[in-house]
Each structure stands twice: as C-alpha cells, then as structure tokens.
Design a protein around this motif. Structure first.
Motif, PDB file in Angstrom:
ATOM      1  N   ALA A 194     116.593 -28.538  73.694  1.00 47.01           N
ATOM      2  CA  ALA A 194     117.485 -27.933  73.369  1.00 47.01           C
ATOM      3  C   ALA A 194     118.491 -27.915  74.690  1.00 47.01           C
ATOM      4  CB  ALA A 194     117.173 -26.444  74.000  1.00 47.01           C
ATOM      5  N   ALA A 195     119.669 -28.857  74.533  1.00 50.33           N
ATOM      6  CA  ALA A 195     120.832 -28.699  75.486  1.00 50.33           C
ATOM      7  C   ALA A 195     121.435 -27.831  76.039  1.00 50.33           C
ATOM      8  CB  ALA A 195     122.400 -29.719  74.616  1.00 50.33           C
ATOM      9  N   ALA A 196     121.587 -28.023  77.810  1.00 51.74           N
ATOM     10  CA  ALA A 196     121.785 -26.776  78.259  1.00 51.74           C
ATOM     11  C   ALA A 196     123.195 -26.211  78.068  1.00 51.74           C
ATOM     12  CB  ALA A 196     121.583 -26.382  79.685  1.00 51.74           C
ATOM     13  N   LEU A 197     123.537 -25.010  77.618  1.00 51.75           N
ATOM     14  CA  LEU A 197     125.235 -24.647  77.168  1.00 51.75           C
ATOM     15  C   LEU A 197     126.077 -25.095  78.207  1.00 51.75           C
ATOM     16  CD1 LEU A 197     124.477 -21.109  75.768  1.00 51.75           C
ATOM     17  CD2 LEU A 197     124.311 -23.024  74.301  1.00 51.75           C
ATOM     18  N   LEU A 198     126.698 -25.398  77.872  1.00 55.56           N
ATOM     19  CA  LEU A 198     127.987 -26.380  78.573  1.00 55.56           C
ATOM     20  C   LEU A 198     129.745 -24.640  78.668  1.00 55.56           C
ATOM     21  CD1 LEU A 198     129.114 -29.355  77.548  1.00 55.56           C
ATOM     22  CD2 LEU A 198     126.885 -28.869  78.720  1.00 55.56           C
ATOM     23  N   ASN A 250     122.886 -23.865  82.794  1.00 54.88           N
ATOM     24  CA  ASN A 250     123.617 -23.172  81.831  1.00 54.88           C
ATOM     25  C   ASN A 250     125.246 -23.745  83.614  1.00 54.88           C
ATOM     26  OD1 ASN A 250     123.048 -22.682  79.230  1.00 54.88           O
ATOM     27  ND2 ASN A 250     121.974 -21.225  79.639  1.00 54.88           N
ATOM     28  N   GLN A 251     124.092 -22.852  84.124  1.00 53.73           N
ATOM     29  CA  GLN A 251     124.770 -22.335  85.289  1.00 53.73           C
ATOM     30  C   GLN A 251     125.506 -24.271  85.980  1.00 53.73           C
ATOM     31  OE1 GLN A 251     126.163 -19.782  86.579  1.00 53.73           O
ATOM     32  NE2 GLN A 251     125.108 -19.096  84.626  1.00 53.73           N
ATOM     33  N   ASN A 310     125.097 -31.931  83.625  1.00 55.72           N
ATOM     34  CA  ASN A 310     124.997 -31.312  82.487  1.00 55.72           C
ATOM     35  C   ASN A 310     123.743 -31.716  82.485  1.00 55.72           C
ATOM     36  OD1 ASN A 310     127.288 -30.129  81.370  1.00 55.72           O
ATOM     37  ND2 ASN A 310     128.410 -32.371  81.789  1.00 55.72           N
ATOM     38  N   ILE A 311     122.287 -31.027  81.768  1.00 57.69           N
ATOM     39  CA  ILE A 311     121.108 -30.992  82.566  1.00 57.69           C
ATOM     40  C   ILE A 311     121.032 -31.192  80.414  1.00 57.69           C
ATOM     41  CG2 ILE A 311     119.138 -30.681  82.739  1.00 57.69           C
ATOM     42  CD1 ILE A 311     120.374 -29.514  85.123  1.00 57.69           C
ATOM     43  N   GLN A 312     120.728 -31.757  79.651  1.00 61.39           N
ATOM     44  CA  GLN A 312     119.574 -31.534  78.642  1.00 61.39           C
ATOM     45  C   GLN A 312     118.226 -31.137  78.772  1.00 61.39           C
ATOM     46  OE1 GLN A 312     118.936 -35.306  76.006  1.00 61.39           O
ATOM     47  NE2 GLN A 312     120.162 -34.344  74.646  1.00 61.39           N
ATOM     48  N   VAL A 313     117.504 -30.212  78.592  1.00 60.11           N
ATOM     49  CA  VAL A 313     116.595 -29.874  78.278  1.00 60.11           C
ATOM     50  C   VAL A 313     115.883 -30.403  77.786  1.00 60.11           C
ATOM     51  CG1 VAL A 313     115.555 -27.489  78.888  1.00 60.11           C
ATOM     52  CG2 VAL A 313     118.106 -27.607  79.722  1.00 60.11           C
ATOM     53  N   ASN A 314     114.612 -30.308  77.504  1.00 60.42           N
ATOM     54  CA  ASN A 314     113.480 -30.465  76.748  1.00 60.42           C
ATOM     55  C   ASN A 314     112.569 -29.738  76.889  1.00 60.42           C
ATOM     56  OD1 ASN A 314     111.655 -31.781  75.144  1.00 60.42           O
ATOM     57  ND2 ASN A 314     111.575 -33.975  76.611  1.00 60.42           N
TER      58      ASN A 314
END
Length: 335
Positions: free
Chosen positions: A14-18, A49-50, A57-61
């Motif tokens: 899930a990519a963190a919403l930008l 998100n924050q 920018n963090i790509q969340v696994n």
C-alpha cells in the motif's frame, strides 16, 4: 479512557497517500507494518501520510510480522517500520525468536526510534454461547492466543497463566493462527475464545456485537497487585489499562474493564539520513490534527506521550526536531 502505566523498571503493498506533489525522481523509502485493521497499521499509515507532506515518501508494505520487520530494519533493509518494545531486549541478547539469528545482537544497535504511542489492549473475547463467563471457564476449552511467530501468543498465555494457573496444552488447548484466521475461527465457532491485542473501540472486536453478544474478560481486581501481574504490566511496551465495557455494542462485561495494555513505537535505523527523519518527524507533529481525525485511539497521541514505551535511542533527525519544538526528552533516549 483511563490509562494507568505501572512502572517497573495476503501480504499487500500500500503506497502511503501523498498529500503534496513531488518530483518523479524523488526517493521512495521502504516501510513495513502489521496488517490492515491492526492499530499498529493505522498508526504507521498515519505517520507515512504525514511524512509525505514533508517530502518523505514511504511505500508501506503491510501484513508483516513485526519481529521480522524489526530485524530487517536493524539490518538496514527497511527504512521505517513498526517497532515492538518487548522485542528489543530479545534481539539485543539473541533470545527467543532471535536465538538462531546469528547477527541479531550485532545489528540491534542500529535500531533508532521516532515516536511511541499507546496502541491498545489485549482483548480476551468469548462469544455468549461459549460457556466461558469467567477466566476459570477457560479450562478444557480452545483458545486462540496469537500467531505462530511473534510475542503476542506468549504474552496471552502468560496472562492466562498468571490469572488461572492454567498451562497451554495441559489445561486448555492453545491455538496459534494468523490474526485474520483467529477472528474467523471465533466467529465460526471453531474456537471458544480469542485473545487479541486491539485498539480500544476496535471495529474488528465490535463486529461480534453486531450479530450477537460477546464478553471481554476483565483482569480480576484481586489480581491487579499480584506480583507476577505487576511484572507483566512492567515489561517493556506493557502496562495496565482500563476502559468502559459499554464502548462495545453487545459486550456483556459490565462496568470498567481492566486489561493488559500494549505500547509500540515507529522505528528506523541509524543509516537513514538525518534530514529525512527530521522532515518526517516534523510533518507528523505539525499534522497532528489530521492524525487525531484518523482513528479514536490516535487522539491519545500527544507531545506528552511521544516517548511512551520507547526503549531505543532516538534517531538524530527526530531528536533535532524535538529539541527545536521544546519536547521534554528523556535523557536515556539521546543517542
């Protein structure tokens, strides 16, 4: 909600919403956390998100086992991750789940923290038709205590042992499944009870009251001051917690429920650039109103609780922000 801290010493991407536009070539940082619906996941995604608003920018696994995520983080294979205070000592000493991991003790020194938070409480849940109305009713029953890997199952079984003296495999059958399988097994009547760490007011717990009635067993008053119980409350990342039983629809235990609380922290490693962690930390705290709007339990995240249960040094980037913002920083968390 009253929280009392007793001092004692499937996988999906899930990519963190930008929340802000970034250049296409901007660096993407890796992040790992628990599964969707877990309070740890909710908090980590709120952080990601924050952080995006601060250009990090963090790509969340999601859906990861946190014991492995912490090890990967300590090795520098993951940049940001959900951290479990109770596992830090095990990793540093090469114990329990890290006993066969040759580099666990060596890499544990790379762990760094960003912020701590109150994640929730252990919920011993049983449906109204199970016949379990008190802790003694567990005898001879089947109880889901947690996943095969990780520390939750050992903690759940310790809680049962202290209150009842019951041993898993002797006095009751302890079942270890994934979190999702545990919920389904209770709903389908395949098990008699589930011990589940969850945020207070959890929708996953609440769903058992939407179609029937259920019980969350409260730690008996006469057990609260028990020496072993006090020791359990005093473990890293643990504490005593109390909340009203009527927070859940269909919940049968009346009055205040006393539970084993659990606390976690957002972690990183020493190799992540100071400026990156500074910007992520700053963006999180400057966007605290948005964090509070994400979930009820996140309203407990405040500057006063920033270092709750944190037991590894702060990353220099986080420390720089906290010093600039005037936070009261425990000396032991200064790197």
């Amino acid at each position: 909600m009253k929280i009392i801290r007793k001092p004692m010493g499937a996988v999906c991407l899930a990519a963190a919403l930008l929340t802000a536009p970034v250049a296409a070539e901007a660096q993407i940082y890796s992040g790992e956390t628990a599964g969707v619906g877990d309070p740890v996941h909710t908090m980590f995604v709120a952080f990601a998100n924050q952080a995006a608003g601060g250009g990090v920018n963090i790509q969340v696994n999601a859906g990861q086992t946190l014991t492995r995520s912490m090890l990967s983080g300590a090795r520098g294979e993951v940049d940001f991750f959900s951290s479990v205070p109770s596992l830090v000592g095990f990793m540093a000493n090469g114990q329990r789940m890290y006993e066969t991991v040759e580099d666990a003790s060596e890499v544990a020194g790379n762990l760094r923290s960003i912020l701590g938070f109150q994640a929730g409480a252990y919920h011993p849940v049983t449906l109204s038709g199970s016949g379990i109305e008190s802790w003694d009713g567990i005898a001879g029953q089947t109880v889901f205590t947690g996943p095969p890997a990780g520390s939750a199952s050992a903690t759940s079984e310790a809680l049962i042992r202290i209150i009842t003296g019951f041993e898993p495999g002797e006095d009751y059958e302890a079942v270890r499944l994934s979190w999702g399988e545990g919920y389904s097994a209770l709903a389908d009547g395949q098990i008699d009870m589930m011990v589940r760490p969850a945020e207070v007011g959890s929708a996953n717990i609440e769903r058992f009251g939407l179609s029937g009635e259920f019980r969350v067993l409260s730690i008996p008053d006469d057990m609260v001051e028990n020496e072993e119980m006090q020791a359990l409350f005093g473990r890293p990342g643990r504490g005593m917690m109390q909340f009203p039983g009527d927070v859940y629809q269909g919940q049968l235990t009346e009055g205040t429920i006393t539970a084993l609380g659990f606390f976690q922290f957002i972690g990183t490693h020493a190799g992540v650039d100071e400026e990156v962690v500074y910007q992520a930390t700053r963006a999180f705290w400057e966007g605290l109103d948005d964090v509070h709007a994400t979930a009820l339990f996140l309203q407990e995240v405040t500057p006063e609780t920033a270092f709750t249960a944190v037991n590894v040094p702060l990353h220099p980037g986080a420390l720089r922000y906290y010093e600039e913002a005037g936070f009261d920083i425990p000396d032991e968390l200064r790197p």
